[in-house]
Design an enzyme around this catalytic site. Structure first.
Site, PDB file in Angstrom:
ATOM      1  N   ASN A 100       0.863  -1.184   0.000  1.00  0.00           N
ATOM      2  CA  ASN A 100       0.000   0.000   0.000  1.00  0.00           C
ATOM      3  C   ASN A 100       0.900   1.236   0.000  1.00  0.00           C
ATOM      4  O   ASN A 100       1.480   1.585   1.022  1.00  0.00           O
ATOM      5  CB  ASN A 100      -0.892  -0.027   1.254  1.00  0.00           C
ATOM      6  CG  ASN A 100      -1.713   1.243   1.402  1.00  0.00           C
ATOM      7  OD1 ASN A 100      -1.814   2.045   0.470  1.00  0.00           O
ATOM      8  ND2 ASN A 100      -2.302   1.433   2.572  1.00  0.00           N
ATOM      9  N   LYS A 136       0.066   4.262  -0.362  1.00  0.00           N
ATOM     10  CA  LYS A 136      -0.603   5.453   0.176  1.00  0.00           C
ATOM     11  C   LYS A 136      -0.369   6.649  -0.764  1.00  0.00           C
ATOM     12  O   LYS A 136      -0.280   6.453  -1.970  1.00  0.00           O
ATOM     13  CB  LYS A 136      -0.128   5.733   1.606  1.00  0.00           C
ATOM     14  CG  LYS A 136      -0.170   4.474   2.482  1.00  0.00           C
ATOM     15  CD  LYS A 136       0.019   4.764   3.936  1.00  0.00           C
ATOM     16  CE  LYS A 136       0.125   3.439   4.685  1.00  0.00           C
ATOM     17  NZ  LYS A 136      -0.030   3.584   6.111  1.00  0.00           N
ATOM     18  N   HIS A 187      -9.560   0.950   4.727  1.00  0.00           N
ATOM     19  CA  HIS A 187      -8.285   1.134   5.437  1.00  0.00           C
ATOM     20  C   HIS A 187      -8.517   2.035   6.648  1.00  0.00           C
ATOM     21  O   HIS A 187      -9.345   2.955   6.595  1.00  0.00           O
ATOM     22  CB  HIS A 187      -7.255   1.752   4.480  1.00  0.00           C
ATOM     23  CG  HIS A 187      -5.872   1.741   5.047  1.00  0.00           C
ATOM     24  ND1 HIS A 187      -5.436   2.698   5.938  1.00  0.00           N
ATOM     25  CD2 HIS A 187      -4.837   0.878   4.882  1.00  0.00           C
ATOM     26  CE1 HIS A 187      -4.179   2.416   6.292  1.00  0.00           C
ATOM     27  NE2 HIS A 187      -3.798   1.318   5.653  1.00  0.00           N
ATOM     28  N   GLU A 244      -6.927   4.444   7.768  1.00  0.00           N
ATOM     29  CA  GLU A 244      -6.766   5.882   7.498  1.00  0.00           C
ATOM     30  C   GLU A 244      -8.034   6.455   6.875  1.00  0.00           C
ATOM     31  O   GLU A 244      -8.397   7.606   7.133  1.00  0.00           O
ATOM     32  CB  GLU A 244      -5.533   6.114   6.598  1.00  0.00           C
ATOM     33  CG  GLU A 244      -4.242   5.908   7.384  1.00  0.00           C
ATOM     34  CD  GLU A 244      -3.059   5.446   6.558  1.00  0.00           C
ATOM     35  OE1 GLU A 244      -3.089   5.540   5.317  1.00  0.00           O
ATOM     36  OE2 GLU A 244      -2.088   4.967   7.176  1.00  0.00           O
ATOM     37  N   GLU A 255      -5.484  -5.306  10.274  1.00  0.00           N
ATOM     38  CA  GLU A 255      -4.465  -4.279  10.510  1.00  0.00           C
ATOM     39  C   GLU A 255      -4.768  -3.563  11.825  1.00  0.00           C
ATOM     40  O   GLU A 255      -5.561  -2.608  11.842  1.00  0.00           O
ATOM     41  CB  GLU A 255      -4.471  -3.255   9.376  1.00  0.00           C
ATOM     42  CG  GLU A 255      -4.192  -3.846   8.014  1.00  0.00           C
ATOM     43  CD  GLU A 255      -3.581  -2.803   7.072  1.00  0.00           C
ATOM     44  OE1 GLU A 255      -2.489  -3.046   6.580  1.00  0.00           O
ATOM     45  OE2 GLU A 255      -4.193  -1.746   6.878  1.00  0.00           O
ATOM     46  N   GLY A 266       2.200   2.026  10.698  1.00  0.00           N
ATOM     47  CA  GLY A 266       3.122   3.156  10.570  1.00  0.00           C
ATOM     48  C   GLY A 266       3.786   3.556  11.876  1.00  0.00           C
ATOM     49  O   GLY A 266       4.387   4.617  11.971  1.00  0.00           O
ATOM     50  N   SER A 297       3.311  -2.429  10.247  1.00  0.00           N
ATOM     51  CA  SER A 297       4.765  -2.419  10.442  1.00  0.00           C
ATOM     52  C   SER A 297       5.455  -3.716  10.035  1.00  0.00           C
ATOM     53  O   SER A 297       6.440  -4.120  10.647  1.00  0.00           O
ATOM     54  CB  SER A 297       5.095  -2.031  11.893  1.00  0.00           C
ATOM     55  OG  SER A 297       4.618  -0.722  12.165  1.00  0.00           O
TER      56      SER A 297
END
Ligand code: PEP
Length: 254
Positions: A11, A13, A99, A101, A170, A176, A216
């Site tokens: 991904n 992003k 996701h 985010e 996730e 991250g 991660s």
């Protein structure tokens, strides 16, 4: 037991939306060719989906391309949005949906994620539907409650074509942050998701649906995560931006 082909998805992003993305895709396409027993996907910004689909064509088609999001209508007055048929036409075969985010910064609800999964399936685009708890939810002992709720929102849609769609677990606290879930923590949730699929949709869907771990993942921790029986691959953010590191993750899955 069904053999599930490992899937490693990157991904990107909002990174590498131009020539640098194409360079990285060339390198990933070569790594994908070198590991034919692993499915490899990259999700670049939409601006380079078509170019990277072309790079895949020229490099054995082993690399597949994903969108990072879609809007659940096929066309119309939705300024700034992109639809499942458009992603397909650009050469994407997959799309990342829900996701964290998107859930966090764009207030995407479970219902909206379900609509998006439905739109992707209706168009023939393979969804990678993301679920995961926040640190607060984990510390409150609510991990499985949250993850089951998120999975339940779209899972019935996956039963129409078992194995076509993918789920990514996730944990938000691991994305991250450099804080990776331990293999035991990840396996526990993956096993619970598979059990939930079995209970609600039957053994066929449960056995055929790949469940990726994301949070991660890097070259140094991929092998131990991928060795877990219910971890069928990885959704990789930061480490997917480096050709060498991502190739090592692909290798660890092979
Ligand atoms: C992600 O955003 O899907 C992700 C897993 O990110 P990272 O690997 O950087 O934690």
């Amino acid at each position: 037991m069904t053999e599930r082909t490992p899937l490693i998805a990157g991904n990107w992003k909002m990174n590498l939306g131009g020539a640098k993305g194409c360079e990285l895709a060339e390198a990933v396409a070569r790594a994908a060719q070198a590991h034919p027993n692993v499915d490899v996907v990259v999700a670049p910004p939409s601006t380079v989906i078509a170019a990277i689909a072309q790079i895949s064509e020229e490099n054995g088609k082993k690399l597949e391309v994903a969108g990072q999001n879609l809007y659940p209508k096929s066309d119309g007055a939705f300024t700034g949005e992109i639809s499942a048929p458009m992603l397909l036409e650009a050469g994407a075969k997959w799309v990342i949906l829900g996701h964290s985010e998107r859930r966090q910064y764009f207030a995407e609800s479970d219902d909206f994620v379900r609509e998006k999964v439905a739109a992707s399936l209706a168009a023939g685009l393979r969804p990678i539907a993301c679920v995961g708890e926040t640190l607060e939810e984990r510390e409150a002992g609510k991990t499985l409650e949250v993850v089951n709720r998120q999975v339940d929102a779209f899972a019935s849609l996956l039963s129409e074509q078992p194995g076509f769609g993918v789920i990514a677990y996730e944990p938000v606290w691991a994305i991250g942050t450099g804080k990776v879930a331990t293999p035991e923590q990840a396996q526990e949730v993956h096993a619970a998701i598979r059990a939930r699929l079995r209970e609600t949709l039957g053994a066929d869907v449960a056995e055929k649906t790949r469940i990726l771990y994301g949070g991660s993942v890097k070259a140094s921790n991929a092998a131990e995560l991928l060795a877990c029986p219910d971890i069928d691959g990885a959704l990789v953010g930061g480490a997917s931006l480096d050709a060498e590191g991502f190739a090592k993750i692909i290798q660890a899955a092979g």
